[in-house]
Scaffold this motif. Structure first.
Motif, PDB file in Angstrom:
ATOM      1  N   THR A  61       1.070  -1.624   0.304  1.00  0.00           N
ATOM      2  CA  THR A  61       0.202   0.283   0.287  1.00  0.00           C
ATOM      3  C   THR A  61       1.187   1.267  -0.007  1.00  0.00           C
ATOM      4  O   THR A  61       2.233   1.098   0.299  1.00  0.00           O
ATOM      5  CB  THR A  61      -0.992   0.470   1.409  1.00  0.00           C
ATOM      6  OG1 THR A  61      -0.115  -0.252   2.464  1.00  0.00           O
ATOM      7  CG2 THR A  61      -1.893  -1.415   0.966  1.00  0.00           C
ATOM      8  N   GLN A  62      -0.122   2.573  -0.030  1.00  0.00           N
ATOM      9  CA  GLN A  62       0.734   3.712  -0.008  1.00  0.00           C
ATOM     10  C   GLN A  62       1.775   4.103   1.490  1.00  0.00           C
ATOM     11  O   GLN A  62       2.934   4.236   0.865  1.00  0.00           O
ATOM     12  CB  GLN A  62      -0.161   4.655  -0.015  1.00  0.00           C
ATOM     13  CG  GLN A  62       0.280   6.042  -0.930  1.00  0.00           C
ATOM     14  CD  GLN A  62      -0.958   6.942  -1.469  1.00  0.00           C
ATOM     15  OE1 GLN A  62      -2.279   6.687  -1.472  1.00  0.00           O
ATOM     16  NE2 GLN A  62      -0.529   8.297  -1.044  1.00  0.00           N
ATOM     17  N   GLU A  63       0.936   2.843   2.373  1.00  0.00           N
ATOM     18  CA  GLU A  63       1.691   3.145   3.737  1.00  0.00           C
ATOM     19  C   GLU A  63       3.074   2.543   3.607  1.00  0.00           C
ATOM     20  O   GLU A  63       3.806   3.350   4.254  1.00  0.00           O
ATOM     21  CB  GLU A  63       0.549   2.473   4.885  1.00  0.00           C
ATOM     22  CG  GLU A  63      -0.757   3.450   4.485  1.00  0.00           C
ATOM     23  CD  GLU A  63      -1.846   3.751   3.746  1.00  0.00           C
ATOM     24  OE1 GLU A  63      -1.868   3.005   3.140  1.00  0.00           O
ATOM     25  OE2 GLU A  63      -2.000   5.169   3.706  1.00  0.00           O
ATOM     26  N   HIS A  64       2.943   1.575   3.219  1.00  0.00           N
ATOM     27  CA  HIS A  64       3.938   0.921   2.882  1.00  0.00           C
ATOM     28  C   HIS A  64       5.182   1.291   2.520  1.00  0.00           C
ATOM     29  O   HIS A  64       6.797   1.817   2.997  1.00  0.00           O
ATOM     30  CB  HIS A  64       4.265   0.108   2.330  1.00  0.00           C
ATOM     31  CG  HIS A  64       3.477  -1.558   2.731  1.00  0.00           C
ATOM     32  ND1 HIS A  64       2.261  -2.596   2.479  1.00  0.00           N
ATOM     33  CD2 HIS A  64       3.322  -1.690   4.228  1.00  0.00           C
ATOM     34  CE1 HIS A  64       1.545  -3.119   2.847  1.00  0.00           C
ATOM     35  NE2 HIS A  64       2.259  -3.297   4.127  1.00  0.00           N
ATOM     36  N   PHE A  65       5.186   2.235   1.333  1.00  0.00           N
ATOM     37  CA  PHE A  65       6.457   3.185   0.733  1.00  0.00           C
ATOM     38  C   PHE A  65       6.536   4.424   1.088  1.00  0.00           C
ATOM     39  O   PHE A  65       7.525   4.934   1.196  1.00  0.00           O
ATOM     40  CB  PHE A  65       5.961   3.681  -0.834  1.00  0.00           C
ATOM     41  CG  PHE A  65       5.681   2.415  -1.976  1.00  0.00           C
ATOM     42  CD1 PHE A  65       7.154   2.335  -2.368  1.00  0.00           C
ATOM     43  CD2 PHE A  65       4.886   1.527  -2.339  1.00  0.00           C
ATOM     44  CE1 PHE A  65       7.281   1.213  -3.412  1.00  0.00           C
ATOM     45  CE2 PHE A  65       4.704   1.034  -3.043  1.00  0.00           C
ATOM     46  CZ  PHE A  65       6.427   0.779  -3.855  1.00  0.00           C
TER      47      PHE A  65
ATOM     48  N   ILE B 268      11.764   8.121  -6.720  1.00  0.00           N
ATOM     49  CA  ILE B 268      11.818   7.111  -7.372  1.00  0.00           C
ATOM     50  C   ILE B 268      10.763   5.810  -6.441  1.00  0.00           C
ATOM     51  O   ILE B 268       9.662   5.189  -7.082  1.00  0.00           O
ATOM     52  CB  ILE B 268      12.766   5.774  -6.922  1.00  0.00           C
ATOM     53  CG1 ILE B 268      14.291   6.442  -7.946  1.00  0.00           C
ATOM     54  CG2 ILE B 268      12.821   4.108  -7.353  1.00  0.00           C
ATOM     55  CD1 ILE B 268      15.741   6.155  -7.731  1.00  0.00           C
ATOM     56  N   ALA B 269      10.118   6.026  -5.176  1.00  0.00           N
ATOM     57  CA  ALA B 269       9.234   5.705  -4.445  1.00  0.00           C
ATOM     58  C   ALA B 269       7.574   5.982  -5.026  1.00  0.00           C
ATOM     59  O   ALA B 269       7.347   5.223  -5.719  1.00  0.00           O
ATOM     60  CB  ALA B 269      10.043   5.952  -3.216  1.00  0.00           C
ATOM     61  N   SER B 270       7.795   7.556  -5.257  1.00  0.00           N
ATOM     62  CA  SER B 270       6.837   7.584  -6.208  1.00  0.00           C
ATOM     63  C   SER B 270       6.400   6.945  -8.202  1.00  0.00           C
ATOM     64  O   SER B 270       4.647   6.891  -7.414  1.00  0.00           O
ATOM     65  CB  SER B 270       6.726   9.042  -6.444  1.00  0.00           C
ATOM     66  OG  SER B 270       7.039  10.185  -5.406  1.00  0.00           O
TER      67      SER B 270
ATOM     68  N   MET C  28       7.685   4.598  -8.252  1.00  0.00           N
ATOM     69  CA  MET C  28       7.118   2.509  -8.599  1.00  0.00           C
ATOM     70  C   MET C  28       6.052   2.437  -7.414  1.00  0.00           C
ATOM     71  O   MET C  28       5.610   1.651  -7.383  1.00  0.00           O
ATOM     72  CB  MET C  28       8.288   2.502  -7.118  1.00  0.00           C
ATOM     73  CG  MET C  28       8.597   1.065  -7.110  1.00  0.00           C
ATOM     74  SD  MET C  28       9.951   0.457  -5.570  1.00  0.00           S
ATOM     75  CE  MET C  28      11.744   0.138  -6.715  1.00  0.00           C
ATOM     76  N   MET C  29       5.620   3.292  -7.162  1.00  0.00           N
ATOM     77  CA  MET C  29       4.371   3.488  -6.542  1.00  0.00           C
ATOM     78  C   MET C  29       3.434   3.453  -7.494  1.00  0.00           C
ATOM     79  O   MET C  29       1.990   2.337  -7.909  1.00  0.00           O
ATOM     80  CB  MET C  29       3.855   4.536  -5.155  1.00  0.00           C
ATOM     81  CG  MET C  29       3.205   3.923  -4.223  1.00  0.00           C
ATOM     82  SD  MET C  29       3.484   5.236  -2.941  1.00  0.00           S
ATOM     83  CE  MET C  29       3.943   6.461  -2.965  1.00  0.00           C
ATOM     84  N   TYR C  30       3.409   4.201  -8.464  1.00  0.00           N
ATOM     85  CA  TYR C  30       2.320   4.458  -9.736  1.00  0.00           C
ATOM     86  C   TYR C  30       2.440   3.648 -10.497  1.00  0.00           C
ATOM     87  O   TYR C  30       1.673   2.352 -10.685  1.00  0.00           O
ATOM     88  CB  TYR C  30       2.845   5.344  -9.833  1.00  0.00           C
ATOM     89  CG  TYR C  30       2.197   5.847 -11.674  1.00  0.00           C
ATOM     90  CD1 TYR C  30       0.688   6.380 -11.108  1.00  0.00           C
ATOM     91  CD2 TYR C  30       2.476   5.865 -12.490  1.00  0.00           C
ATOM     92  CE1 TYR C  30       0.481   6.716 -12.375  1.00  0.00           C
ATOM     93  CE2 TYR C  30       2.124   5.428 -13.531  1.00  0.00           C
ATOM     94  CZ  TYR C  30       0.325   6.265 -13.355  1.00  0.00           C
ATOM     95  OH  TYR C  30      -0.321   6.584 -14.523  1.00  0.00           O
ATOM     96  N   LYS C  31       3.828   2.655 -10.157  1.00  0.00           N
ATOM     97  CA  LYS C  31       3.942   1.352 -11.611  1.00  0.00           C
ATOM     98  C   LYS C  31       3.050   0.132 -10.751  1.00  0.00           C
ATOM     99  O   LYS C  31       2.473  -1.274 -10.901  1.00  0.00           O
ATOM    100  CB  LYS C  31       4.645   1.484 -11.800  1.00  0.00           C
ATOM    101  CG  LYS C  31       5.762   2.417 -12.679  1.00  0.00           C
ATOM    102  CD  LYS C  31       6.826   1.934 -13.540  1.00  0.00           C
ATOM    103  CE  LYS C  31       6.860   2.902 -15.022  1.00  0.00           C
ATOM    104  NZ  LYS C  31       7.569   2.334 -15.891  1.00  0.00           N
ATOM    105  N   THR C  32       3.390   0.077  -9.330  1.00  0.00           N
ATOM    106  CA  THR C  32       3.511  -1.053  -8.954  1.00  0.00           C
ATOM    107  C   THR C  32       2.583  -1.242  -7.800  1.00  0.00           C
ATOM    108  O   THR C  32       1.105  -1.996  -8.294  1.00  0.00           O
ATOM    109  CB  THR C  32       3.684  -1.314  -7.485  1.00  0.00           C
ATOM    110  OG1 THR C  32       5.318  -1.363  -8.051  1.00  0.00           O
ATOM    111  CG2 THR C  32       4.015  -2.239  -6.256  1.00  0.00           C
ATOM    112  N   LEU C  33       0.991  -0.116  -8.094  1.00  0.00           N
ATOM    113  CA  LEU C  33      -0.229  -0.609  -7.178  1.00  0.00           C
ATOM    114  C   LEU C  33      -1.195   0.016  -8.183  1.00  0.00           C
ATOM    115  O   LEU C  33      -2.092  -0.317  -8.169  1.00  0.00           O
ATOM    116  CB  LEU C  33       0.073   0.637  -5.990  1.00  0.00           C
ATOM    117  CG  LEU C  33       0.991   0.714  -4.779  1.00  0.00           C
ATOM    118  CD1 LEU C  33       0.216   1.763  -3.714  1.00  0.00           C
ATOM    119  CD2 LEU C  33       0.873  -0.870  -4.055  1.00  0.00           C
ATOM    120  N   ASN C  34      -0.936   0.651  -9.346  1.00  0.00           N
ATOM    121  CA  ASN C  34      -1.986   0.973 -10.175  1.00  0.00           C
ATOM    122  C   ASN C  34      -1.919  -0.245 -11.551  1.00  0.00           C
ATOM    123  O   ASN C  34      -1.044  -1.150 -11.160  1.00  0.00           O
ATOM    124  CB  ASN C  34      -1.647   2.080 -11.252  1.00  0.00           C
ATOM    125  CG  ASN C  34      -2.028   3.285  -9.909  1.00  0.00           C
ATOM    126  OD1 ASN C  34      -2.912   2.958  -9.771  1.00  0.00           O
ATOM    127  ND2 ASN C  34      -0.590   4.011  -9.795  1.00  0.00           N
TER     128      ASN C  34
END
Ligand code: HEM
Length: 123
Positions: free
Chosen positions: A79-83, A113-115, A117-123
């Motif tokens: 989740t976003q919280e993990h990142f 990179i985290a942003s 990664m979040m976009y690519k991973t969570l979507n």
């Protein structure tokens, strides 16, 4: 007195301190120890290379982190919280050990990179 991040040895110190915290962290530790069952002897040198390449353009990292995290998310949803927690642990580790332009740069790069990664991973 804190110095800036000057070389690979400093990166090793940062990465070792960061993953020492990560391993026992209540929020994200299990993703490393139980889900991915990380082989630390292989992972840590990869991370030294990753960050050395980012800060000092050494061209010694050629992995695909986006793919790795997508696979991890498929095994155990992140989740976003993990990142956000990953970032706050990372920033706290940098600030505890170093100060200067490279220390600021590594925090900015990690955040960007985290942003992505979040976009690519969570979507
Ligand atoms: C919630 C956040 C995150 C978690 C739980 C996480 C977890 C992991 C795990 C389990 C691995 C695989 C280790 C193995 O090979 O077994 C990995 C690899 C890696 N992670 Fe993360 N990660 C997170 C965020 C990030 C961020 C924000 C970055 C970069 C700024 C990053 C950079 C990398 C890199 C470079 C690798 C190595 C990929 C390769 O095999 O080449 N991670 N991560």
């Amino acid at each position: 007195m804190k110095t800036d991040i000057r070389n690979r040895k400093d990166i090793e110190k940062l990465v070792n301190a960061f993953y020492n915290k990560v391993k026992t962290d209540e929020i994200i530790g299990y993703l490393f120890t139980e889900v991915a069952k990380v082989n630390w002897e292989a992972h840590l040198p990869k991370m030294y290379n990753f960050w050395e390449n980012i800060l000092f353009c050494t061209a010694n990292y050629n992995g695909n982190p986006m793919m790795k995290h997508k696979e991890l998310h498929e095994k155990s949803p992140m989740t976003q919280e993990h990142f956000q927690h990953w970032i706050s642990l990372f920033n706290a580790t940098v600030d505890k050990l170093f100060e200067g332009p490279k220390a600021e740069e590594i925090k900015n790069r990690a955040m960007n990179i985290a942003s992505l990664m979040m976009y690519k991973t969570l979507n």
